[in-house]
Design a protein around this motif. Sequence first.
Motif, PDB file in Angstrom:
ATOM      1  N   GLY A  22      11.277  -7.842 -24.543  1.00  0.00           N
ATOM      2  CA  GLY A  22      11.807  -9.363 -24.497  1.00  0.00           C
ATOM      3  C   GLY A  22      13.458  -9.121 -24.013  1.00  0.00           C
ATOM      4  N   HIS A  23      13.815  -8.589 -23.684  1.00  0.00           N
ATOM      5  CA  HIS A  23      15.389  -7.814 -23.368  1.00  0.00           C
ATOM      6  C   HIS A  23      15.498  -7.473 -21.881  1.00  0.00           C
ATOM      7  N   ASN A  24      13.769  -7.433 -21.610  1.00  0.00           N
ATOM      8  CA  ASN A  24      13.518  -7.093 -19.843  1.00  0.00           C
ATOM      9  C   ASN A  24      14.180  -7.911 -18.903  1.00  0.00           C
ATOM     10  N   SER A  25      14.424  -7.932 -16.997  1.00  0.00           N
ATOM     11  CA  SER A  25      15.230  -8.468 -16.698  1.00  0.00           C
ATOM     12  C   SER A  25      13.993  -9.120 -15.830  1.00  0.00           C
ATOM     13  N   GLY A  26      12.941  -8.697 -15.871  1.00  0.00           N
ATOM     14  CA  GLY A  26      12.028  -9.882 -15.249  1.00  0.00           C
ATOM     15  C   GLY A  26      11.356  -8.739 -13.934  1.00  0.00           C
ATOM     16  N   VAL A  27      12.004  -7.645 -13.538  1.00  0.00           N
ATOM     17  CA  VAL A  27      11.502  -7.476 -11.158  1.00  0.00           C
ATOM     18  C   VAL A  27      10.438  -6.494 -12.188  1.00  0.00           C
ATOM     19  N   VAL A  28       9.746  -6.249 -11.026  1.00  0.00           N
ATOM     20  CA  VAL A  28       8.432  -5.806 -11.266  1.00  0.00           C
ATOM     21  C   VAL A  28       8.462  -4.743  -9.761  1.00  0.00           C
ATOM     22  N   HIS A  29       9.122  -3.365 -10.329  1.00  0.00           N
ATOM     23  CA  HIS A  29       9.350  -2.937  -9.658  1.00  0.00           C
ATOM     24  C   HIS A  29       8.309  -2.506  -8.388  1.00  0.00           C
ATOM     25  N   ALA A  30       8.653  -2.438  -6.920  1.00  0.00           N
ATOM     26  CA  ALA A  30       8.075  -2.150  -6.287  1.00  0.00           C
ATOM     27  C   ALA A  30       7.834  -0.545  -6.021  1.00  0.00           C
ATOM     28  N   GLY A  31       8.426   0.357  -6.055  1.00  0.00           N
ATOM     29  CA  GLY A  31       7.752   2.009  -6.562  1.00  0.00           C
ATOM     30  C   GLY A  31       9.268   2.768  -5.415  1.00  0.00           C
ATOM     31  N   ILE A  32      10.314   1.568  -5.533  1.00  0.00           N
ATOM     32  CA  ILE A  32      11.349   2.525  -4.488  1.00  0.00           C
ATOM     33  C   ILE A  32      12.090   3.526  -4.578  1.00  0.00           C
ATOM     34  N   TYR A  33      12.094   3.575  -5.854  1.00  0.00           N
ATOM     35  CA  TYR A  33      13.019   4.961  -6.771  1.00  0.00           C
ATOM     36  C   TYR A  33      12.447   6.354  -7.141  1.00  0.00           C
ATOM     37  N   TYR A  34      10.765   6.342  -7.422  1.00  0.00           N
ATOM     38  CA  TYR A  34      10.993   7.299  -8.363  1.00  0.00           C
ATOM     39  C   TYR A  34       9.985   8.708  -7.581  1.00  0.00           C
ATOM     40  N   THR A  35       9.818   9.706  -7.463  1.00  0.00           N
ATOM     41  CA  THR A  35       8.759  10.670  -6.949  1.00  0.00           C
ATOM     42  C   THR A  35       8.192  10.658  -6.229  1.00  0.00           C
ATOM     43  N   PRO A  36       7.731  10.971  -4.943  1.00  0.00           N
ATOM     44  CA  PRO A  36       5.929  10.870  -4.259  1.00  0.00           C
ATOM     45  C   PRO A  36       5.177  11.937  -5.361  1.00  0.00           C
ATOM     46  N   GLY A  37       4.580  11.554  -6.111  1.00  0.00           N
ATOM     47  CA  GLY A  37       3.514  12.340  -7.277  1.00  0.00           C
ATOM     48  C   GLY A  37       3.632  12.479  -8.541  1.00  0.00           C
ATOM     49  N   SER A  38       4.814  11.215  -8.886  1.00  0.00           N
ATOM     50  CA  SER A  38       4.894  11.587 -10.549  1.00  0.00           C
ATOM     51  C   SER A  38       4.428  10.459 -10.911  1.00  0.00           C
ATOM     52  N   LEU A  39       4.125  10.526 -12.167  1.00  0.00           N
ATOM     53  CA  LEU A  39       3.352   9.510 -12.643  1.00  0.00           C
ATOM     54  C   LEU A  39       3.590   8.280 -12.936  1.00  0.00           C
ATOM     55  N   LYS A  40       5.158   7.931 -13.336  1.00  0.00           N
ATOM     56  CA  LYS A  40       6.018   7.022 -12.518  1.00  0.00           C
ATOM     57  C   LYS A  40       5.469   6.278 -11.775  1.00  0.00           C
ATOM     58  N   ALA A  41       5.444   7.366 -10.285  1.00  0.00           N
ATOM     59  CA  ALA A  41       5.712   6.819  -9.060  1.00  0.00           C
ATOM     60  C   ALA A  41       3.751   6.037  -8.830  1.00  0.00           C
ATOM     61  N   ASP A  42       2.572   7.088  -9.396  1.00  0.00           N
ATOM     62  CA  ASP A  42       1.740   6.444  -9.509  1.00  0.00           C
ATOM     63  C   ASP A  42       0.593   5.469 -10.382  1.00  0.00           C
ATOM     64  N   LEU A  43       1.759   5.112 -11.463  1.00  0.00           N
ATOM     65  CA  LEU A  43       1.631   4.144 -12.069  1.00  0.00           C
ATOM     66  C   LEU A  43       2.485   2.621 -11.527  1.00  0.00           C
ATOM     67  N   CYS A  44       3.423   2.595 -11.081  1.00  0.00           N
ATOM     68  CA  CYS A  44       4.104   1.739 -10.634  1.00  0.00           C
ATOM     69  C   CYS A  44       3.105   1.263  -9.656  1.00  0.00           C
ATOM     70  N   VAL A  45       2.819   2.163  -8.390  1.00  0.00           N
ATOM     71  CA  VAL A  45       2.400   1.498  -7.712  1.00  0.00           C
ATOM     72  C   VAL A  45       0.835   1.033  -7.992  1.00  0.00           C
ATOM     73  N   ARG A  46       0.010   0.699  -8.857  1.00  0.00           N
ATOM     74  CA  ARG A  46      -1.015   0.870  -9.511  1.00  0.00           C
ATOM     75  C   ARG A  46      -0.697  -0.125  -9.847  1.00  0.00           C
ATOM     76  N   GLY A  47       0.623  -0.586 -10.799  1.00  0.00           N
ATOM     77  CA  GLY A  47       0.642  -1.398 -12.054  1.00  0.00           C
ATOM     78  C   GLY A  47       0.782  -2.435 -11.522  1.00  0.00           C
ATOM     79  N   VAL A  48       1.727  -2.582 -10.473  1.00  0.00           N
ATOM     80  CA  VAL A  48       2.238  -3.568  -9.192  1.00  0.00           C
ATOM     81  C   VAL A  48       1.043  -4.478  -8.720  1.00  0.00           C
ATOM     82  N   ALA A  49       0.294  -3.694  -8.103  1.00  0.00           N
ATOM     83  CA  ALA A  49      -1.334  -4.480  -7.821  1.00  0.00           C
ATOM     84  C   ALA A  49      -2.173  -5.382  -9.347  1.00  0.00           C
ATOM     85  N   LEU A  50      -2.732  -5.027 -10.200  1.00  0.00           N
ATOM     86  CA  LEU A  50      -2.480  -4.842 -11.261  1.00  0.00           C
ATOM     87  C   LEU A  50      -2.311  -7.003 -11.746  1.00  0.00           C
TER      88      LEU A  50
END
Length: 399
Positions: free
Chosen positions: A46-74
């Motif tokens: 409820g206090h989120n800024s509303g940004v849908v991140h594209a995956g720029i910052y995250y270490t390739p191959g990390s769970l964070k990176a993989d789930l972000c890229v998949r999550g954007v599409a969903l």
Amino acid sequence: MADETIGVVGAGIVGLATAREIALRRPGTRVVVFEKEREVSRHQTGHNSGVVHAGIYYTPGSLKADLCVRGVALLREYCQDRELPYREIGKLVVAVREDELGRMANLYQRARNNHVPELRRISREEIRELEPHAGGIAALHSPRTAITDYPAVARAFAKDIADSGGEVRLGFPVTSITTVPGGIEVASARDRVRVDRLILCAGLQSDSVARLAHDRQEPRIVPFRGEYMLLKPDRTDLVRGLIYPVPDPRYPFLGVHFTPRVDGSVEVGPNAVLALAKEGYRRSRVSPRDLLGLAAYPGVWRMAAQHWRTGVKEYRGSFSAAAFMKDARRYVPEVGVRDVVRGGAGVRAQALDRDGTLVDDFRIHRVGRITAVRNAPSPAATASMAIAEHITAAVFGDS
């Protein structure tokens, strides 16, 4: 197994997405979400800024990176199907000094490895074409980075759960979690519910709820309040899209940036100050219990020894609008103290290991019939539907 009852603790966006995924993908399974508040998405969502991140910052191959890229599409598809706000306004990651260009180049390669769509490096002149009032000597442009309304998405998830025969039990603060023959008993002060399996998605309270389930002590949650300024309505035209700094890997947070919201407002911030309560959205909110818990944890002192200078700087910005806006003016030079008013604040659930390391990636593990989400940092909202798939597969042993 059909006809199971699955419990989920926490009606933030990750808990609701997970409950929804189970309800839709596991026919015959009953889902119950336990939430201490009287409405969903009261805290980080409820206090989120509303940004849908594209995956720029995250270490390739990390769970964070993989789930972000998949999550954007969903998330994009879900918002389109439900006619929820989803605006691809684009993001600039701006270098304002020569010594940031190397980090920007590394960031570009990382983003390419994460398959961020249509990302390109742009010059000072191209920055001005996209953002006429922005500063900077070079930038990365991510045109597909979007904004949305995460509380609205969370409410839609809750409706999907109810429509699928599940239940979101509001006003149910979990006070005990007990293993019983063949299942788990989840209790509040007034009620007890037996479930076959339990998933903990408690956000700011994730370590406290995990202790009720006799999970390991680490990581602990350290609350950081992020405070925002708002551009005055007659100054919002200074910013068209998202304007971010090049992150410094020495520091745990991104730094002040400009974020247009779906309601037309523009946020400036956030800073990152240690909150004196897990739900400390105001400076005046102090929880002696939370403070004692922090003081007793060695990781807090080790973190403070490493980052105290940054902490002093962030607190200065918390009390001084001029200090807060000093960093912001590097990216939009025309913006000053007279152009902003104090905005809202959120609290980030930062997981911290005993050695003082700030946990960067998602951390999810199992204790018998219980699956605990112990760390779900940004981009958890963006990735929520992909996180839900990941948790569902882990809980049910799907490939």
